[in-house]
Scaffold this motif. Structure first.
Motif: not given
Lengths: 448, 483
Positions: B392-403, B410-423
């Protein structure tokens, strides 16, 4: 002290500290070295309750002379127009104004579709293939157009008419210093770009030729001739256009413009002391992938249903970083929405009608005003809703006197053009009545 | 479940109108030659006023804003936008005034701008502030152009490089390019902070400035800021502060005291002005006194008689960066906010924002990877690496939150953290909201382990499902065409 925007209670505060495992919120700032901690208390005014704030703001606002109290003939890039009531109602919906850039398309279809419709409307008015979702304002959109021309042509010279808005040319100069291109200005003759001079300076080295339409003096430039000169040496042809005028005037796209920019302020956006307004940026299919800023595209979802997304993002700063040709990130989406609502309200008929009204009122006003002794007709060019007259007294003096009669006079062209000392640029839009024009004429009669 | 919404063009019927223009009281002119006129009208919609309102109301229902629900979009500071600001910005004395009116007729507007310049200088610890830039990115460019002018004025024309950390916002390197600089990227260390040894290696006589966000995009305070500032200054460079994250430090620390020479603020982040679906914002820039001569023109000044005026007499100014005097309507809102909060209120804003972020971080730490363990400031970064191993990718987690009615971080930023979620929760959210979001994230983490499809196939109840972005970019359809 309690603040209505801060919901944290003592209980919350305590529970959160416990969950974190600390004793005081101060612990969370322990990584800030003491030497750079701010020890004092910010020297700004004490807080105001809501009622006092509104009173304070109303008093400040009350010190300004607004369109509600005065009859204005001031244009020069910012215009007073009729704004349908629906515009403010739509942009006051907080689903729009409290959202950010539509990064999550599934819950941003409203904004995305509104931008897609805006792009379409701008294309329709300008006669271009592609438009972006908006820029900061008209002048910065023009600077972005120059940057793009330099980037795609790999040439370093921008030729700009002196009949382009003076502030836009100033921003172009600032921008040119950063990107290292040269700016050559072309003089005007009888209030329009001097085509002979333009032929002399536009050459093999020229990245783009820039004119304004209608130009700063309100005149309609000969885009057909300018296009030939711009393209003769493979430079780009950039037109900065008043979108309201394009309800009636032949669109720059039809004259072969490569980039059309401008400000959508005349389309339902208040003057607001100069901002926020709404730059727009349109170009041809050829340059679609070089356009700055956000663009919305149509696509389908997993079930084949039409939807909209931010697209062509490979151009943008968050992907290209130092290789990006523009650094723009946020734009003026809410004002683009206002302009969309305006264009929807006015529609196919209304946009022609409002432009025609502007032409008729301004032409009537010019005829009437040049009858006044001391008002001289100086240029003889086709014009839209603004024109230039020469007065027998300094503009500043005349405007001070007009103000006493409840009139905000026209723009003092001597500010920017030494050769146009005592020349006034007068804007007459659809909101000015024949009676108000008469009032201005009578006012001038008594002063000159 | 997906539902298509008609375009306004598709609702159009010839003959309908939604406007009311004044009747002409002047004669029709024929002075405008036919050759200049359109042959065919622009194809704009023809709808009634009610049709128009229903169309845009329906669009608004397909949009998520802060007033709809939680919006923890990191580095964007999606806090509440006070309603009274909307009212006061629309007062005729602010909205219906022209930028070229005589100064005597706009004294209230100029006073507001002058006082805002002063307040923002105090809040940032700088000597002067220009309000002209329209946005953060434009503020960056304005600041860098001033830095360039400063070095050139000292005959240092060889300073053509700007250093940015690898965690920087994309606008930093892009602004540096537009200002004519090359960008050097320095790596962050294992604590997520600027690696001072790496910085030393790139500092030299060709460096114009270091651009820094502090706290940085990982939400971490650059503890060695003084060492960094001294190193940059010793090398003859200047320090630029990206104020995107200023919500963490109001009344607590000031960039001016940390050694920064130039600062921009994003009024649409820290100072509550609405994000507007992408803008308009405002990006004022503050400078230390050495840079005052290079500020853009005009500046708002006050004379001995207490009269406010626009000062164009700035001979070494970098020139103009935007039309008129900035996004005035936005500046009105930020001014109203500062007047509402006062010195203690602003400090409380930052304390609460930081407390909220740390609370969320510690409660989520058991369920997601936390790459940097120290206290955060107003935002923090999680990694979805653990979930990625389960497909399950971070993108999927982001999309699941929509439900669940949340805007994702913010996802995939900053670029230095893999599968990043910035809260970034901000201070205007209640603990109940934070708890609901935390519970939802924990539930999603469980779903990833037990029933990953439900996350991978999210969202399930939005008006459209995941959209085909690849085709959108390959075969762009960027406008509606009449059939």
């Amino acid at each position: 002290m309690k603040f209505r925007y801060l919901p944290m209670t003592h209980k919350d505060h305590h529970e959160m500290l416990q969950a974190i495992g600390i004793n005081s919120v101060e612990d969370l700032f322990s990584d800030i070295p003491k030497s750079v901690r701010f020890q004092g208390r910010l020297n700004i005014p004490e807080p105001m309750d809501e009622y006092s704030l509104v009173r304070h703001m109303s008093r400040l606002a009350g010190k300004n002379a607004s369109y509600d109290q005065y009859v204005s003939f001031l244009g020069a890039g910012v215009y007073e127009h009729y704004i349908p009531s629906v515009v403010n109602h739509v942009i006051s919906r907080s689903e729009f104004y409290t959202a950010y850039t539509p990064y999550q398309p599934e819950i941003s279809q409203g904004e995305l579709q509104a931008i897609f419709e805006f792009q379409t409307m701008i294309c329709e008015l300008t006669g271009m293939d592609v438009a972006n979702s908006s820029m900061y304002d008209g002048p910065t959109a023009l600077a972005e157009a120059a940057s793009m021309a330099v980037a795609v042509s790999k040439k370093k010279k921008i030729v700009v008419s002196r009949a382009v808005h003076p502030e836009a040319r100033e921003i172009l100069l600032t921008n040119a210093k950063g990107l290292g291109y040269e700016i050559v200005e072309v003089p005007f003759v009888d209030g329009v770009t001097d085509l002979e001079k333009l032929k002399e300076v536009a050459d093999e080295e020229t990245a783009a030729v820039i004119v304004q339409y209608p130009n700063f003096f309100g005149h309609i430039e000969n885009l057909a001739e300018i296009e030939k000169i711009a393209h003769q040496h493979k430079g780009l042809f950039i037109v900065s256009a008043n979108p309201l005028a394009l309800g009636l005037l032949k669109p720059p796209g039809q004259y072969g413009a490569d980039i059309v920019v401008g400000d959508a302020q005349p389309l339902g956006i208040p003057a607001s002391f100069g901002g926020p307004h709404c730059g727009y940026f349109a170009t041809t299919k050829t340059y679609m992938r070089r356009i700055p800023g956000r663009i919305v595209g149509q696509t389908v979802d997993e079930e084949g249903v039409r939807g909209f997304v931010l697209t062509l993002q490979a151009r943008e700063q968050h992907i290209r970083r130092d290789k990006a040709t523009s650094n723009i990130c946020s734009n003026q989406a809410l004002n683009a929405l206002a302009a969309s609502v305006y264009m929807s309200a006015l529609g196919k008929q209304g946009m022609q009608e409002v432009a025609r009204l502007n032409v008729n009122k301004a032409h009537y006003a010019k005829k009437r005003l040049v009858e006044v002794n001391g008002v001289e007709d100086v240029f003889h060019q086709p014009f839209f809703n603004e024109f230039v007259v020469k007065l027998s007294r300094p503009v500043k003096e005349v405007n001070a006197k007009l103000l006493e009669q409840g009139i905000i006079g026209g723009y003092d062209l001597g500010r920017d053009y030494p050769e146009l000392k005592d020349h006034m640029l007068i804007a007459v839009t659809e909101v000015r009545t024949k009676e108000e024009i008469e009032q201005l004429a009578k006012g001038l009669e008594g002063l000159l | 479940m997906s539902k298509e919404k008609a375009l306004i063009f598709e609702l159009s019927q010839p003959g309908r109108i939604a406007y009311s223009l004044p009747a002409s009281d002047v004669p029709e002119t024929s002075d405008l030659p036919q050759e200049f006129l359109r042959e065919t009208p622009a194809e704009l919609p023809e709808v009634s006023e009610l049709d128009l309102m229903r169309h845009y109301t329906e669009l608004s229902r397909r949009n998520h804003g802060v007033d709809n629900g939680f919006y923890p979009l990191g580095s964007c500071t999606m806090k509440y936008n006070p309603k009274v600001h909307e009212d006061v910005a629309r007062l005729a004395g602010f909205a219906k005034i022209h930028p070229y009116q005589p100064e005597d007729t706009v004294q209230g507007a100029l006073q507001l701008l002058y006082e805002l310049q002063q307040d923002l200088a105090e809040i940032t610890g700088m000597d002067r502030v220009t309000l002209q830039p329209a946005a953060g990115a434009q503020g960056e460019w304005t600041g860098l152009m001033m830095i360039r002018a400063y070095h050139e004025s000292r005959g240092e024309t060889g300073r053509n490089k700007v250093i940015v950390p690898d965690s920087a916002h994309g606008t930093n390197p892009a602004s540096a390019s537009v200002a004519g600089f090359q960008t050097i990227t320095v790596k962050s260390n294992e604590k997520g902070l600027v690696d001072v040894e790496e910085l030393k290696k790139v500092l030299g006589p060709d460096v114009a400035a270091l651009m820094l966000t502090n706290p940085n995009t990982l939400g971490l305070f650059e503890e060695e800021i003084q060492v960094i500032a001294d190193l940059v200054h010793e090398a003859g460079g200047l320090l630029y502060y990206d104020g995107a994250n200023a919500n963490a430090i109001l009344g607590i620390a000031r960039p001016g005291d940390m050694g920064f020479d130039v600062v921009h603020l994003n009024l649409h982040k820290t100072f509550t002005t609405p994000h507007g679906g992408g803008g308009p914002g405002a990006g004022p820039v503050g400078v230390k006194k050495e840079l005052i001569p290079f500020l853009p023109k005009p500046m708002v000044e006050k004379d001995q008689d207490g009269k406010y005026y626009l000062d164009y007499d700035i001979p070494n100014s970098i020139g103009r960066v935007k039309g008129f005097y900035g996004n005035f309507g936005i500046l009105v809102r930020a001014y109203a906010y500062i007047r509402t909060m006062g010195p203690d209120g602003l400090r409380q804003v930052s304390e609460n924002a930081v407390l909220n972020a740390n609370y969320m971080m510690r409660r989520l730490e058991p369920y997601f990877d936390l790459p940097y363990k120290q206290h955060c400031k107003h935002e923090f970064v999680l990694s979805g690496n653990r979930q990625k191993k389960l497909g399950v990718r971070t993108l999927d987690i982001a999309k699941r939150l929509l439900d669940f009615g949340f805007h994702p971080p913010t996802i995939y930023f900053p670029l230095i953290v893999d599968e990043c979620l910035m809260i970034e929760p901000t201070e205007t959210e209640s603990k109940e909201t934070l708890d609901r979001f935390i519970e939802t994230m924990i539930q999603i983490a469980k779903e990833v382990e037990e029933n990953p499809e439900v996350v991978q196939e999210a969202p399930h109840n939005t008006v459209v499902k995941r959209l085909d972005e690849v085709t959108a970019a390959r075969k762009p359809v960027l406008r509606w065409e009449k059939k």
